[in-house]
Design an enzyme around this catalytic site. Structure first.
Site, short mmCIF file in Angstrom:
data_model
loop_
_atom_site.label_atom_id
_atom_site.label_comp_id
_atom_site.label_asym_id
_atom_site.label_seq_id
_atom_site.Cartn_x
_atom_site.Cartn_y
_atom_site.Cartn_z
N ARG A 1 0.84 -1.20 0.00
CA ARG A 1 0.00 0.00 0.00
C ARG A 1 0.87 1.25 0.00
O ARG A 1 1.84 1.34 0.76
CB ARG A 1 -0.91 0.00 1.23
CG ARG A 1 -1.87 1.19 1.31
CD ARG A 1 -2.63 1.15 2.63
NE ARG A 1 -3.48 -0.01 2.72
CZ ARG A 1 -3.89 -0.55 3.87
NH1 ARG A 1 -3.50 -0.03 5.03
NH2 ARG A 1 -4.68 -1.60 3.88
N ARG B 1 -1.55 7.01 9.61
CA ARG B 1 -1.57 6.45 8.25
C ARG B 1 -1.87 7.55 7.23
O ARG B 1 -1.78 8.74 7.52
CB ARG B 1 -2.59 5.32 8.20
CG ARG B 1 -2.23 4.15 9.13
CD ARG B 1 -3.12 2.97 8.89
NE ARG B 1 -2.76 1.84 9.74
CZ ARG B 1 -3.30 0.63 9.61
NH1 ARG B 1 -4.24 0.41 8.69
NH2 ARG B 1 -2.94 -0.36 10.40
N LYS C 1 -3.49 1.59 15.16
CA LYS C 1 -3.47 2.47 14.00
C LYS C 1 -4.14 3.80 14.31
O LYS C 1 -4.96 3.91 15.22
CB LYS C 1 -4.17 1.80 12.82
CG LYS C 1 -5.62 1.42 13.06
CD LYS C 1 -6.14 0.60 11.89
CE LYS C 1 -7.56 0.07 12.17
NZ LYS C 1 -8.05 -0.79 11.09
N LYS D 1 -5.76 7.45 12.31
CA LYS D 1 -6.20 8.00 11.03
C LYS D 1 -6.63 9.46 11.18
O LYS D 1 -7.30 9.82 12.15
CB LYS D 1 -7.37 7.16 10.48
CG LYS D 1 -6.98 5.70 10.22
CD LYS D 1 -8.15 4.87 9.74
CE LYS D 1 -7.72 3.44 9.45
NZ LYS D 1 -8.87 2.60 8.99
N CYS E 1 -14.97 -3.08 0.67
CA CYS E 1 -13.59 -3.45 0.98
C CYS E 1 -13.15 -4.60 0.09
O CYS E 1 -13.96 -5.18 -0.65
CB CYS E 1 -13.47 -3.84 2.46
SG CYS E 1 -14.27 -5.41 2.86
N CYS F 1 -7.94 -10.95 1.83
CA CYS F 1 -7.91 -10.44 3.20
C CYS F 1 -8.06 -11.59 4.19
O CYS F 1 -9.02 -12.36 4.13
CB CYS F 1 -9.01 -9.42 3.42
SG CYS F 1 -9.06 -8.79 5.12
N CYS G 1 -16.05 -8.24 6.86
CA CYS G 1 -15.93 -8.54 8.29
C CYS G 1 -16.28 -7.29 9.07
O CYS G 1 -16.42 -6.20 8.50
CB CYS G 1 -14.52 -9.02 8.63
SG CYS G 1 -13.30 -7.71 8.83
N CYS H 1 -13.54 -1.57 7.13
CA CYS H 1 -12.64 -0.78 6.28
C CYS H 1 -13.38 0.10 5.28
O CYS H 1 -12.83 1.10 4.82
CB CYS H 1 -11.66 -1.71 5.55
SG CYS H 1 -10.44 -2.46 6.66
#
Length: 570
Positions: free
Chosen positions: A75, A144, A213, A215, A434, A440, A479, A483
């Site tokens: 990514r 990120r 993470k 954002k 996603c 994934c 899931c 995302c």
């Protein structure tokens, strides 16, 4: 009561022992294997890559006595989704030469390569850096890719927002030299280059980085196209007399949840304080330091900053931010989100040039017999050579087009059998998904591969109901990790069990309200019928100017089920 420090999660020890993200990645890269060990898998995320395997091939390989079909997802970090035509062409080359021949535009305005083999990983990341992009901090427990409104607009407001995006990207980037040591080679000698010198120090993150993470997004009140309330940290521009005088700072958004654990949940950010433009970078650092020092490092499932904000309350959190920042902050202004522009179709840039937003369904750029999106992107880049901008809805804006270029661009799009934005239905245009299966590792159900056929099934009934021009968001994830930001959408499908989804309703395209569970464990085969029933109930019972999300929120779960069952469906 025990005064012992809480036991740290295993990932915290991996980070602590990694020598600032170096680990044993170099040794494993040299080994004759097709995959990495579990500790380096965690560290590789900070370098912008995830180890995956093709889950479609698992059963077949197991029967034949083989292992898994491993590959890497790589990514990029592309602040605000801005990329040159030459950079896009290089990415297309990479996906053909080292990937699976497709590109994926993400919901955070960047690009993913899939199918990169371990032996090609160093070459892939090195080539990305050669075109002046990076993968550092595209994943991992750090800040990120920063989202920002992608509109190309000659007004000073958009330019100021982009300047903040770049300033934050630079200020919040990890400083470890391990990235360059591992991936970057000198073009003349071919030798790996170690940038910097002296002791390895992370002045912002420290040796264990963040608990989870992080954002950031930057938006305008009238244009919340980056979903600011879903970000850990949001900067909402406050504009007076066509100038940004500051930002309302929002904290504590995050979509991921584990349904079996009630202590986890999706959350929208809370309004914290106002800062001036020259305060913004240092305020961001202060917020990160609070999360760094007080976030949960024992349980990664509740390690996102949203849980700290909720545990403390926003006022206590603000006081801590002000302590790190060094002075009090002013209260938020009254400015809040009021609109959302997906920037599709033709838009006047205000400088005599035009932008064209092209819907890329679920962000996947590929060629097949039906449509040639990859070839289309090559011709657009080679013909116009302008800057491209990726949106939070996984689509692309072609910028800086002359008036006389308009017909030529549309001809190129149609020649490659790609629907123009004007030919794309409203429901498809406002849908995102996603990646999910087959790559994934967290996916429970299909998402990207399934949503197009769901939209196919919805288009005709919506048209018969007279709702084909009605704007509402449909988001799908394989899931509960969220995302594709499902929990604040008008309608969302979240993978729960094999071929079964949790159906959420009652969020909205504006992005400032969470939806609720309408039905759980909905079989895949029933999805279209369930959504059509909701749409029919909306058509028959809506108030004037009421959106679908507003309607579902007003009537509630039980009444919606009754109305949907009674509604006449096409």
């Amino acid at each position: 009561m025990s005064t012992d420090a809480p036991k740290l999660s295993p990932v915290e020890k991996i980070k602590q022992d990694s020598e600032f993200l170096k680990g044993s990645i170099d040794t494993e890269m040299a080994a004759d294997t097709d995959h990495f060990g579990k500790e380096d898998i965690q560290l590789l995320k900070f370098h912008g890559t995830y180890q995956q395997d093709d889950r479609d091939k698992r059963v077949e390989l197991k029967k034949s006595g083989g292992g898994k079909a491993y590959s890497m997802m790589v990514r990029c970090r592309i602040p605000g989704g801005r990329i040159t035509s030459d950079q896009m062409l290089a990415q297309l080359d990479l996906c053909d030469e080292l990937g699976n021949s497709t590109l994926k535009i993400t919901t955070r305005q960047t690009i993913q390569l899939h199918g990169v083999l371990k032996r090609d990983l160093r070459d892939t990341i090195n080539r990305i850096n050669e075109i002046e992009l990076s993968t550092l901090a595209a994943c991992g427990d750090v800040n990120r890719n920063i989202m920002c409104c992608p509109a190309k607009n000659a007004d000073g407001v958009h330019q100021e927002m982009l300047q903040l995006t770049d300033a934050l990207t630079e200020a919040l980037a990890p400083q470890t030299p391990a990235y360059h040591e591992l991936w970057i080679t000198d073009p003349d000698t071919g030798e790996k280059t170690l940038q910097g010198g002296g002791p390895v120090v992370e002045p912002l993150y420290g040796p264990t980085y963040l608990p989870r993470k992080f954002k950031i997004g930057i938006a305008l009140p009238e244009d919340n196209c980056i979903d600011i309330y879903t970000q850990d940290l949001g900067f909402l521009a406050v504009v007076r007399d066509a100038k940004v005088i500051g930002y309302n700072v929002l904290v504590g958004g995050g979509m991921g949840t584990t349904p079996a654990l009630k202590r986890t949940y999706p959350a929208l950010a809370k309004r914290m304080a106002f800062c001036t433009p020259d305060q913004a970078v240092d305020v961001a650092k202060a917020v990160i330091k609070v999360q760094r020092d007080h976030g949960n490092r024992a349980d990664r499932k509740v390690a996102r900053m949203k849980y700290l904000v909720d545990e403390w309350g926003v006022e206590k959190f603000r006081r801590s931010v002000e302590e790190y920042y060094g002075q009090p902050l002013k209260d938020c202004t009254e400015d809040d989100v009021t609109g959302f522009d997906d920037h599709m179709g033709w838009q006047d840039q205000g400088d005599g040039l035009w932008s064209y937003g092209l819907n890329i369904e679920n962000g996947r750029i590929y060629d097949d017999e039906q449509r040639q999106l990859k070839s289309l992107m090559r011709e657009i880049c080679q013909t116009f050579g302008t800057e491209l901008r990726m949106t939070g809805h996984q689509s692309i804006i072609v910028t800086d087009l002359q008036e006389q270029d308009k017909d030529r661009l549309i001809e190129i799009i149609q020649r490659h059998k790609v629907p123009t934005t004007e030919q794309t239905s409203t429901v498809r245009r406002w849908s995102i998904a996603c990646v999910a299966l087959p790559t994934c590792g967290l996916a429970i159900t299909e998402s990207e591969r399934r949503l197009p056929s769901i939209i196919d099934g919805l288009e005709q009934p919506l048209a018969k109901l007279g709702l084909d021009k009605e704007r509402f968001t449909v988001r799908m994830t394989g899931c509960p990790n969220g995302c594709a930001r499902p929990y604040n959408a008008d309608i969302a499908l979240v993978g729960k069990a094999k071929d079964k989804y949790t159906l959420y309703v009652g969020g909205g395209w504006l992005g400032n309200r969470l939806g609720y569970i309408y039905k759980d464990l909905v079989p895949d085969a029933d999805i279209v019928d369930e959504i059509v029933g909701i749409a029919a109930a909306f058509k028959a019972n809506r108030n004037a100017d009421e959106s679908l999300g507003d309607f579902c929120d007003r009537v509630g779960k039980d009444d919606l089920a009754v109305l949907a069952a009674a509604a006449e469906r096409p």
